[in-house]
Scaffold this motif. Structure first.
Motif, short mmCIF file in Angstrom:
data_model
loop_
_atom_site.label_atom_id
_atom_site.label_comp_id
_atom_site.label_asym_id
_atom_site.label_seq_id
_atom_site.Cartn_x
_atom_site.Cartn_y
_atom_site.Cartn_z
N SER A 287 0.67 -1.20 0.09
CA SER A 287 0.05 -0.11 0.20
C SER A 287 0.93 1.41 -0.14
CB SER A 287 -0.89 -0.06 1.28
OG SER A 287 -0.22 -0.12 2.41
N ALA A 288 0.45 2.27 -0.40
CA ALA A 288 1.06 3.79 -0.39
C ALA A 288 1.36 4.11 1.02
CB ALA A 288 0.03 4.63 -0.88
N PRO A 289 2.50 4.62 1.08
CA PRO A 289 2.96 5.24 2.36
C PRO A 289 2.02 6.12 2.95
CG PRO A 289 4.41 6.19 0.59
CD PRO A 289 3.31 5.12 0.09
N GLY A 290 1.39 6.05 4.23
CA GLY A 290 0.54 6.61 4.61
C GLY A 290 -0.82 6.10 4.78
N ALA A 291 -0.97 5.07 3.97
CA ALA A 291 -2.09 4.41 4.03
C ALA A 291 -2.51 3.45 5.13
CB ALA A 291 -2.15 3.51 2.42
N ASP A 292 -3.48 3.27 5.38
CA ASP A 292 -3.83 2.51 6.46
C ASP A 292 -3.60 0.88 6.05
OD1 ASP A 292 -6.00 1.61 4.72
OD2 ASP A 292 -7.77 2.07 6.19
N LYS A 293 -3.85 -0.15 6.88
CA LYS A 293 -3.34 -1.33 6.49
C LYS A 293 -4.27 -2.12 5.36
CE LYS A 293 -6.13 -3.54 10.08
NZ LYS A 293 -6.20 -4.27 11.38
N PHE A 294 -5.41 -1.38 5.09
CA PHE A 294 -5.96 -2.09 3.93
C PHE A 294 -5.90 -1.34 2.88
CE2 PHE A 294 -8.71 -2.92 7.78
CZ PHE A 294 -8.51 -4.06 7.79
N GLY A 295 -4.79 -0.22 2.74
CA GLY A 295 -4.48 0.56 1.57
C GLY A 295 -5.74 1.59 1.20
N MET A 296 -6.72 1.78 1.98
CA MET A 296 -7.70 2.65 1.49
C MET A 296 -7.43 4.02 1.72
SD MET A 296 -10.83 0.34 2.78
CE MET A 296 -12.27 0.65 1.92
N ILE A 297 -6.80 4.53 2.69
CA ILE A 297 -6.80 5.87 3.23
C ILE A 297 -5.19 6.03 3.10
CG2 ILE A 297 -7.34 7.57 5.10
CD1 ILE A 297 -9.27 5.92 6.31
N ALA B 279 -8.25 15.54 4.98
CA ALA B 279 -8.07 14.49 5.83
C ALA B 279 -9.34 13.48 6.33
CB ALA B 279 -7.03 14.47 7.02
N ARG B 280 -10.14 14.60 7.04
CA ARG B 280 -11.69 14.17 7.48
C ARG B 280 -12.41 13.78 6.45
NH1 ARG B 280 -10.87 18.69 11.05
NH2 ARG B 280 -12.02 20.16 9.43
N THR B 281 -12.34 14.40 5.32
CA THR B 281 -13.28 13.90 4.17
C THR B 281 -12.76 12.37 3.60
OG1 THR B 281 -13.75 16.13 3.50
CG2 THR B 281 -14.17 14.50 1.58
N GLU B 282 -11.33 12.26 3.53
CA GLU B 282 -11.00 10.84 2.98
C GLU B 282 -11.36 10.13 3.98
OE1 GLU B 282 -6.53 11.06 2.25
OE2 GLU B 282 -6.81 12.72 0.89
N MET B 283 -11.26 10.10 5.25
CA MET B 283 -11.62 9.13 6.24
C MET B 283 -13.19 8.71 6.26
SD MET B 283 -9.09 10.66 9.38
CE MET B 283 -9.86 9.53 10.40
N GLU B 284 -14.14 9.92 6.05
CA GLU B 284 -15.51 9.66 5.68
C GLU B 284 -15.73 8.73 4.69
OE1 GLU B 284 -19.44 12.13 5.38
OE2 GLU B 284 -17.70 13.17 6.24
N LEU B 285 -15.24 9.07 3.44
CA LEU B 285 -15.38 8.63 2.21
C LEU B 285 -14.97 7.10 2.49
CD1 LEU B 285 -14.10 11.08 -0.59
CD2 LEU B 285 -16.54 10.17 -0.09
N SER B 286 -13.78 6.85 2.97
CA SER B 286 -13.15 5.40 3.30
C SER B 286 -14.36 4.71 4.10
CB SER B 286 -11.97 5.49 3.79
OG SER B 286 -11.38 4.27 4.19
N ARG B 287 -14.88 5.16 5.06
CA ARG B 287 -15.91 4.53 6.03
C ARG B 287 -17.18 4.44 5.23
NH1 ARG B 287 -14.31 8.18 10.33
NH2 ARG B 287 -15.78 9.61 9.23
N ASN B 288 -17.28 5.17 4.27
CA ASN B 288 -18.62 4.83 3.66
C ASN B 288 -18.46 3.66 2.46
OD1 ASN B 288 -20.10 6.99 4.68
ND2 ASN B 288 -19.66 8.47 3.26
N LEU B 289 -17.17 3.60 1.74
CA LEU B 289 -16.96 2.52 1.10
C LEU B 289 -16.84 1.34 1.82
CD1 LEU B 289 -16.17 1.62 -1.56
CD2 LEU B 289 -13.73 1.90 -0.98
N VAL B 290 -16.44 1.42 3.15
CA VAL B 290 -16.26 -0.10 3.86
C VAL B 290 -17.87 -0.39 4.16
CG1 VAL B 290 -15.66 -1.10 6.15
CG2 VAL B 290 -14.14 0.30 4.72
N ASP B 291 -18.70 0.58 4.53
CA ASP B 291 -20.05 0.34 4.76
C ASP B 291 -20.76 -0.23 3.51
OD1 ASP B 291 -19.80 1.20 7.51
OD2 ASP B 291 -20.78 3.19 6.91
N LEU B 292 -20.61 0.39 2.56
CA LEU B 292 -21.12 -0.09 1.27
C LEU B 292 -20.62 -1.68 0.89
CD1 LEU B 292 -21.07 2.84 -1.18
CD2 LEU B 292 -22.92 1.90 -0.30
#
Length: 85
Positions: A3-13, A70-83
């Motif tokens: 995953s990209a540097p700075g990405a979470d362990k799932f490579g989403m954020i 950063a907040r928007t990226e996290m929110e979008l990632s959460r929404n994607l996980v929910d979907l």
């Protein structure tokens, strides 16, 4: 797959871009504060207080904008996980 540097362990954020922007804004604010700290010294060059105030406001705005990214990226990632979840 890495995953990209700075990405979470799932490579989403990947918060590296807004983090870099926040660090740049902090550095700008620190430089402005250092210049303002010398303003009281009669031996130092003149400091344009209005220019320094604009620099401080610009740094604050840049920091806030990057924090919102950063907040928007996290929110979008959460929404994607929910979907997907």
């Amino acid at each position: 797959q890495s995953s990209a540097p700075g990405a979470d362990k799932f490579g989403m954020i990947d918060l590296s871009t807004p983090l870099a922007g926040m660090q740049k804004a902090e550095a700008s604010l620190n430089r402005t504060a250092a210049r303002l700290a010398t303003a009281a010294d009669p031996q130092s060059d003149a400091v344009d207080l209005s220019q320094e105030a604009v620099a401080m406001l610009s740094a604050r705005t840049a920091f806030q904008a990057n924090a919102q990214i950063a907040r928007t990226e996290m929110e979008l990632s959460r929404n994607l996980v929910d979907l997907l979840g």
